[in-house]
Design an enzyme around this catalytic site. Structure first.
Site, PDB file in Angstrom:
ATOM      1  CD  GLU A  31      -8.523  -0.996 -21.316  1.00 58.75           C
ATOM      2  OE1 GLU A  31      -8.633  -0.782 -20.093  1.00 58.75           O
ATOM      3  OE2 GLU A  31      -8.531  -2.150 -21.825  1.00 58.75           O
TER       4      GLU A  31
ATOM      5  CG  PHE B 167      -1.930  -1.305  -8.225  1.00 57.57           C
ATOM      6  CD1 PHE B 167      -1.930  -2.674  -8.450  1.00 57.57           C
ATOM      7  CD2 PHE B 167      -3.097  -0.593  -8.467  1.00 57.57           C
ATOM      8  CE1 PHE B 167      -3.060  -3.323  -8.909  1.00 57.57           C
ATOM      9  CE2 PHE B 167      -4.238  -1.233  -8.937  1.00 57.57           C
ATOM     10  CZ  PHE B 167      -4.226  -2.601  -9.160  1.00 57.57           C
ATOM     11  CD  GLN B 168      -4.363  -0.888 -12.519  1.00 55.17           C
ATOM     12  OE1 GLN B 168      -4.811   0.261 -12.450  1.00 55.17           O
ATOM     13  NE2 GLN B 168      -5.111  -1.922 -12.862  1.00 55.17           N
TER      14      GLN B 168
ATOM     15  CE  LYS C  68      -6.435   9.206  -8.946  1.00 52.40           C
ATOM     16  NZ  LYS C  68      -6.865   7.935  -8.296  1.00 52.40           N
TER      17      LYS C  68
ATOM     18  CG  MET D  21      -3.879 -15.028 -45.527  1.00 53.59           C
ATOM     19  SD  MET D  21      -4.339 -15.062 -47.283  1.00 53.59           S
ATOM     20  CE  MET D  21      -5.206 -13.495 -47.422  1.00 53.59           C
TER      21      MET D  21
END
Length: 603
Positions: free
Chosen positions: A72, A134-135, A184, A498
């Site tokens: 993502e 969940f999630q 949803k 760096m």
């Protein structure tokens, strides 16, 4: 009201150009809203809470291209690639929970660099929000401080309005990321009639779209006329406002030298003799000297970032400061301005160019001669790489070979980023992509991926370091599967360069987890002379790229470099060129943090 086309019923469920049916579900309203906003690409990774959105995207795949990233974060940086080069709003999408939180770094990155982006996240159904379902992650709360605005859609009737508002907020005033969190159950709810152009409800949002007042224009002109040592200090705001042509006209008319921040590169031609190139911590000596001695600093579309100013109270302390920015919160935030102007820089420069006469031009011949002397005395330079390759040489030679192609260049974060800013000269805006405010390793590859999607026929290059590259290496799969011919110039020094540089300069060379190879081989013999490179590097990037179906080659000698570069850019698909470089090179010049130009390190 929905149009007849919107409400007709589909008769062939397997067709790829299915129209919107009536009633229409929330997920389809959102996708139709994206299409009506002119979105051509959405970078989306599916999951349980965003499946209805993906079904809607599939249904309209002839009207909007969905590109599946392999992470993502990669999708969000690809959306930035679209936004940074086109000026349009980039769009990414993820599911709830971990999918959504994987966007957070890229959202914060977009906020700091003022990148217009709409990020859509699926959310668990409203009935279970707050139950640790969940999630489930409270994305609005997570992102409150790193977005320009944020929404959670709780009513299907609000979907079309929220999409319209999100794009308006993301793209107007000072651009930035907007979050749409979409439960949803609302995605699956249906509506019989949809108004896709509803009135917006943004009572507290009044983005600046105005020019400076006439008296402010007169103040600028008077200050320019009186100045003897003026400098134009130009940042990303000049590019965001589309003011590059107006800036060039003003600079050429007045003869005032121009220095740019890392976000401003390309706002003024880097190859022009008036360019002082980049200023700040790793900017040119002559740009930092000029700003230090300037009696007038024209700060256009900048935010006086600490990597530019160093010790703030000593920065440009000898001169008058005119600060023009579209965001009122930037005025006086870090540095007090003598003439503060909240306005659209493009409009300000248009008015300046119209109002300024030959009698208003500054007499700065002595100043230009002094700057020319500094340029001659302190050019950007590097050691002769001999038979081997060092990063500065690789980038400068790459610029020589590709400059006529005017490529789009994305970079990761680290030494290679600063060397690219120094040695690749950009003559046009929006061809340079750098994670500048947040400094996110892993930015380069997915950002280039997004650019290539937006400009399929252009040369797009990710100049990367081996540390940054591995942060989002999985997007090699996206390049192959989506047929995106991004070229990767991988400057491989086996170290976090760096941080190594800071270890060398300020920590007596003590290595603290900055070597990227196996622990049983703690030092990598890369002196740059072509003879002491290790026999093998870790990992084998050529094998990895080939495993993803991407053409790759390794080069370690100067004599082989040009041919290898030309082979890469002439290849019709994605290509990785693994360039083995020394890890002992330092990015110079360097002004240490919270120091002044008096402390500049040049060797």
């Amino acid at each position: 009201m929905a149009s007849a086309e919107d409400t007709r019923t589909a008769t062939a469920p397997n067709e790829t150009d299915l129209p919107i049916t009536s009633p229409v579900v929330g997920a389809e309203i959102l996708v139709e809203g994206l299409i009506r906003q002119g979105v051509e690409h959405v970078f989306a990774y599916p999951g349980g809470a965003s499946m209805p959105l993906h079904q809607a995207l599939r249904k309209h795949r002839d009207r909007i291209r969905t590109i599946l990233p392999r992470h993502e974060q990669g999708g969000a940086f690809a959306a930035q690639g679209v936004a940074r080069t086109t000026g349009k709003v980039g769009v990414c999408m993820a599911t709830s929970g971990p999918g959504a939180t994987n966007l957070v770094t890229a959202i914060a990155d977009a906020k700091l660099d003022s990148v217009p982006m709409v990020c859509i996240t699926g959310q668990v159904p409203q009935a279970v929000i707050g139950s640790d379902a969940f999630q489930e992650t409270p994305m609005v709360e997570v992102c409150r401080a790193i977005t320009k605005h944020h929404y959670m859609i709780t009513d299907i009737k609000d979907v079309a309005r929220i999409v319209k508002e999100a794009f308006h907020v993301a793209s107007t005033g000072r651009p930035g990321p907007v979050l749409i969190d979409f439960p949803k159950d609302v995605q699956l709810a249906s509506l019989d009639e949809v108004d896709y152009d509803p009135p917006m409800n943004l009572p507290g949002y009044r983005p600046v779209q105005n020019a400076a007042r006439p008296e402010q224009i007169k103040q600028i002109i008077a200050a320019v006329k009186r100045s003897k040592r003026p400098v134009l200090y130009v940042g990303g705001g000049a590019i965001t406002s589309g003011a590059a042509e107006e800036l060039k006209e003003f600079a050429l008319k007045t003869g005032i030298p121009v220095t740019m921040t890392v976000m401003g590169l390309g706002a003024f031609p880097g190859t022009h003799e008036q360019s002082l190139h980049m200023l700040g911590m790793h900017g040119t000596v002559y740009s930092n000297y000029a700003v230090n001695e300037a009696d007038l600093l024209l700060a256009f579309g900048v935010r006086f970032d600490d990597r530019v100013t160093g010790k703030l109270e000593e920065f440009a302390r000898h001169g008058k400061i005119i600060h023009v920015d579209i965001d009122a919160s930037e005025i006086h935030k870090n540095k007090e301005a003598h003439i503060p102007i909240v306005a659209d820089l493009k409009l300000v420069l248009q008015d300046l160019n119209k109002a300024m006469t030959d009698d208003d031009l500054p007499e700065i011949e002595d100043w230009k001669a002094k700057i020319a002397h500094w340029k001659k005395e302190h050019p950007l330079s590097y050691n002769d790489p001999g038979e081997g390759l060092i990063q500065q040489y690789a980038i400068e030679e790459f610029w020589r070979i590709t400059r006529e192609r005017n490529p789009y260049i994305a970079v990761g974060v680290g030494q290679h980023q600063m060397w690219a800013a120094q040695f690749y000269k950009f003559d046009e805006p929006r061809h340079w992509l750098s994670s500048s405010g947040l400094g996110t390793m892993g930015f380069g590859l997915p950002a280039a991926m997004g650019v290539q999607a937006a400009y399929p026929n252009e040369l797009v290059v990710d100049i990367d370091g081996d540390g940054s590259f591995q942060m989002n290496i999985q997007e090699l799969a996206t390049l192959h599967c989506e047929k995106l011919p991004v070229k990767i110039l991988l400057l491989n020094n086996q170290h976090l360069g760096m941080v190594v540089q800071w270890e060398d300069r300020f920590m007596e060379g003590r290595r603290a987890h900055t070597y990227l190879g196996p622990i049983d081989h703690p030092e990598w013999l890369g002196s740059g002379d072509g003879s002491t490179f290790a026999d093998a590097t870790y990992p084998n990037f050529v094998q990895i790229a080939e495993g993803y179906g991407i053409k790759a080659k390794q080069v370690r000698r100067r004599a082989d470099y040009e041919a290898a570069v030309r082979e890469m850019i002439d290849h019709d698909g994605p290509y990785l060129l693994d360039v083995l470089c020394s890890y002992q090179e330092h990015v110079l010049p360097m002004i240490p943090s919270n120091h002044t130009v008096q402390d500049i390190i040049t060797k």
